[in-house]
Write a protein that holds these residues in place. Structure first.
Motif, PDB file in Angstrom:
ATOM      1  N   GLU A 301      -1.688   2.647  -3.875  1.00 26.41           N
ATOM      2  CA  GLU A 301      -2.647   1.665  -3.354  1.00 26.41           C
ATOM      3  C   GLU A 301      -2.093   1.022  -2.093  1.00 26.41           C
ATOM      4  O   GLU A 301      -2.771   0.899  -1.073  1.00 26.41           O
ATOM      5  N   GLN A 302      -0.831   0.644  -2.145  1.00 24.41           N
ATOM      6  CA  GLN A 302      -0.193   0.004  -0.985  1.00 24.41           C
ATOM      7  C   GLN A 302      -0.026   0.990   0.156  1.00 24.41           C
ATOM      8  O   GLN A 302      -0.312   0.688   1.303  1.00 24.41           O
ATOM      9  N   HIS A 303       0.435   2.192  -0.181  1.00 25.30           N
ATOM     10  CA  HIS A 303       0.772   3.172   0.856  1.00 25.30           C
ATOM     11  C   HIS A 303      -0.472   3.627   1.628  1.00 25.30           C
ATOM     12  O   HIS A 303      -0.447   3.732   2.850  1.00 25.30           O
ATOM     13  N   PHE A 304      -1.552   3.913   0.898  1.00 27.39           N
ATOM     14  CA  PHE A 304      -2.757   4.431   1.565  1.00 27.39           C
ATOM     15  C   PHE A 304      -3.740   3.309   1.925  1.00 27.39           C
ATOM     16  O   PHE A 304      -4.714   3.555   2.649  1.00 27.39           O
ATOM     17  N   GLY A 305      -3.522   2.119   1.377  1.00 27.97           N
ATOM     18  CA  GLY A 305      -4.435   1.003   1.646  1.00 27.97           C
ATOM     19  C   GLY A 305      -5.823   1.255   1.090  1.00 27.97           C
ATOM     20  O   GLY A 305      -6.832   0.921   1.711  1.00 27.97           O
ATOM     21  N   VAL A 306      -5.882   1.885  -0.090  1.00 29.48           N
ATOM     22  CA  VAL A 306      -7.175   2.204  -0.717  1.00 29.48           C
ATOM     23  C   VAL A 306      -7.091   1.806  -2.192  1.00 29.48           C
ATOM     24  O   VAL A 306      -5.995   1.644  -2.725  1.00 29.48           O
ATOM     25  N   PRO A 307      -8.233   1.693  -2.873  1.00 27.23           N
ATOM     26  CA  PRO A 307      -8.163   1.363  -4.297  1.00 27.23           C
ATOM     27  C   PRO A 307      -7.558   2.492  -5.117  1.00 27.23           C
ATOM     28  O   PRO A 307      -7.732   3.676  -4.786  1.00 27.23           O
ATOM     29  N   ALA A 308      -6.859   2.119  -6.171  1.00 29.98           N
ATOM     30  CA  ALA A 308      -6.251   3.127  -7.062  1.00 29.98           C
ATOM     31  C   ALA A 308      -6.413   2.656  -8.500  1.00 29.98           C
ATOM     32  O   ALA A 308      -6.228   1.480  -8.782  1.00 29.98           O
ATOM     33  N   GLY A 309      -6.779   3.573  -9.386  1.00 29.05           N
ATOM     34  CA  GLY A 309      -6.929   3.172 -10.786  1.00 29.05           C
ATOM     35  C   GLY A 309      -6.942   4.374 -11.703  1.00 29.05           C
ATOM     36  O   GLY A 309      -7.131   5.520 -11.274  1.00 29.05           O
ATOM     37  N   ARG A 310      -6.709   4.099 -12.973  1.00 32.31           N
ATOM     38  CA  ARG A 310      -6.667   5.171 -13.988  1.00 32.31           C
ATOM     39  C   ARG A 310      -8.045   5.684 -14.304  1.00 32.31           C
ATOM     40  O   ARG A 310      -9.017   4.919 -14.289  1.00 32.31           O
TER      41      ARG A 310
END
Ligand code: FAD
Length: 380
Positions: A301-310
């Motif tokens: 999430e931090q690296h790509f600056g996009v939402p991340a979730g399971r």
């Protein structure tokens, strides 16, 4: 053991001074759980790629030089060798899975006592307890354990491998299955590993001395030869941007994936430690893997600056109807099995591409390439 990259890096930094002469001189000694050890216990981190093989080898070379850290570097490459060997013979994994299912459906006599640590051989019973309580065993203890399981207790090697896989935090399809085959004498045909009481006493500092309790003159296990190696299959070209990146427990360092300019629009993650065995995985393993995935998603999430979730496996068909999905390649194992029905495009790391094709035969021909692999993959 915290399932984060930060914890893996802390351990890596702390162990780096010991990767040279100290490792090659003392790595076979197993002082027992909770005691200062001359091995790294980095495997749960490397196995899930919370830290990469490249980072670990780079640290060893920077601190000691490739020659002095030779033994440690070689051990790290064993993991890559095993993965490549299995990538060239996936039928060995399929056969193992089938035999575990059949064996667990009708367990042989002695199996329940063995996995309960109640066989009456003190070292074996203690290793069962250590494995169940900590999710880890020293390499030498794994070798002794597997040898006693196969040759003294005369239990099927596949059920021992399954017991390991359910409990090891570093449980890995290739390293585990193929190490058990190696102990049985199936990897290098006819060459089996025989645990001897004298060797156990010496390398456990006298904690155990199973004189007269072990079968020290066994014959190797006999099985049909494995299939001839097939070339490592090519991976499809990545789709055009934007893509959704799927993270899974086999590779949790999204920051170093070969994305070749692909624009990542969101990151999803799934893990399936329960698929390690028909009996699932120990709670310790489930917690470690779930925590590692959360850590990977947070960093993505931090690296790509996009939402991340399971997401769940069942969500994938719907996601794939709307989005192009790429993932770090899952080597032969339960994650690849779970994802096989879905059109997710694998990204192969240069490390895997370079190592796997060289793993068609024994480790020693493979190891001839390690200096070149280090030069190309670590030092370039
Ligand atoms: C029967 C048996 C089952 C095994 N099952 C697994 C398994 O499921 N998962 C797993 O990761 N390893 C497995 N191993 C290999 C090995 O025992 C562990 O990788 C090692 O003990 C991990 O401890 P460490 O990190 O302290 O190793 P160190 O000695 O500090 O080695 C550094 C790194 O090198 C790699 N490594 C070292 N030895 C081996 C090896 N023999 N094979 C592959 N990689 C190695 C690991 O990534 C390890 O973290 C098995 C070995 C045996 C004999």
């Amino acid at each position: 053991m915290s399932p984060t990259r930060a914890a893996g890096l802390t351990r890596l930094v702390a162990f780096t001074p010991k990767m040279g002469r100290a490792y090659s001189d003392s790595r076979n000694h197993d002082p027992g759980p909770g005691k200062p050890s001359s091995v790294s216990a980095l495997s749960p981190y490397i196995r899930h790629r919370l830290i990469t093989e490249q980072e670990v080898v780079a640290a060893a070379i920077a601190a000691h030089g490739a020659e002095v850290a030779d033994k440690f570097i070689q051990e790290v490459f064993w993991r890559s060798y095993w993965k490549g060997w299995l990538a060239q013979r996936p039928a060995v994994w399929d056969a193992y899975r089938a035999r575990v299912a059949a064996g667990l459906a009708a367990p042989p006599e002695g199996y329940e006592a063995a996995i309960a640590g109640r066989v009456g051989i003190a070292c074996f019973d203690a290793w069962v307890q250590e494995l169940v309580e900590t999710g880890y065993l020293h390499n030498h203890a794994r070798m002794w354990f597997a040898s006693i399981w196969i040759f003294t207790l005369r239990l099927p090697w596949e059920l021992g491998a399954d017991f390991f896989l359910r409990h090891l935090l570093d449980g890995d399809a290739a390293s585990n299955t193929l190490s058990w085959r190696w102990v049985a004498g199936l990897h290098t045909k006819g060459k089996h590993y025989v645990a001897r009481a004298e060797n156990i006493a010496r390398y456990t500092g006298g904690r155990f001395a199973p004189q007269g309790e072990l079968n020290e003159k066994p014959l190797p296990v006999q099985e049909a030869d494995p299939p001839a190696p097939r070339p490592v299959p090519d991976v499809a070209a990545p789709p055009s941007s934007p893509v959704t990146l799927l993270l899974h427990e086999d590779d949790l360092h999204p920051e170093s994936l070969p994305l070749a300019g692909l624009h990542v629009q969101r990151v999803i993650g799934l893990c399936c430690p329960q698929a390690r065995s028909p009996l699932g995985a120990a709670p310790l393993v489930q917690r470690f893997v779930a925590g590692a995935l959360e850590d990977g998603l947070g960093r993505a999430e931090q690296h790509f600056g996009v939402p991340a979730g399971r997401v769940a496996l069942d969500d994938l068909p719907d996601i794939l109807r709307r989005e192009s999905v790429v993932m770090p390649e899952a080597p032969v194992g339960w994650v690849a099995d779970a994802l096989r029905p879905y059109r997710v495009v694998p990204l192969r790391r240069p490390w895997d591409a370079a190592c796997w094709t060289l793993a068609g035969r024994g480790f020693f021909p493979f190891a001839q390439h390690i200096p070149r692999l280090c030069a190309e993959l670590v030092l370039a």
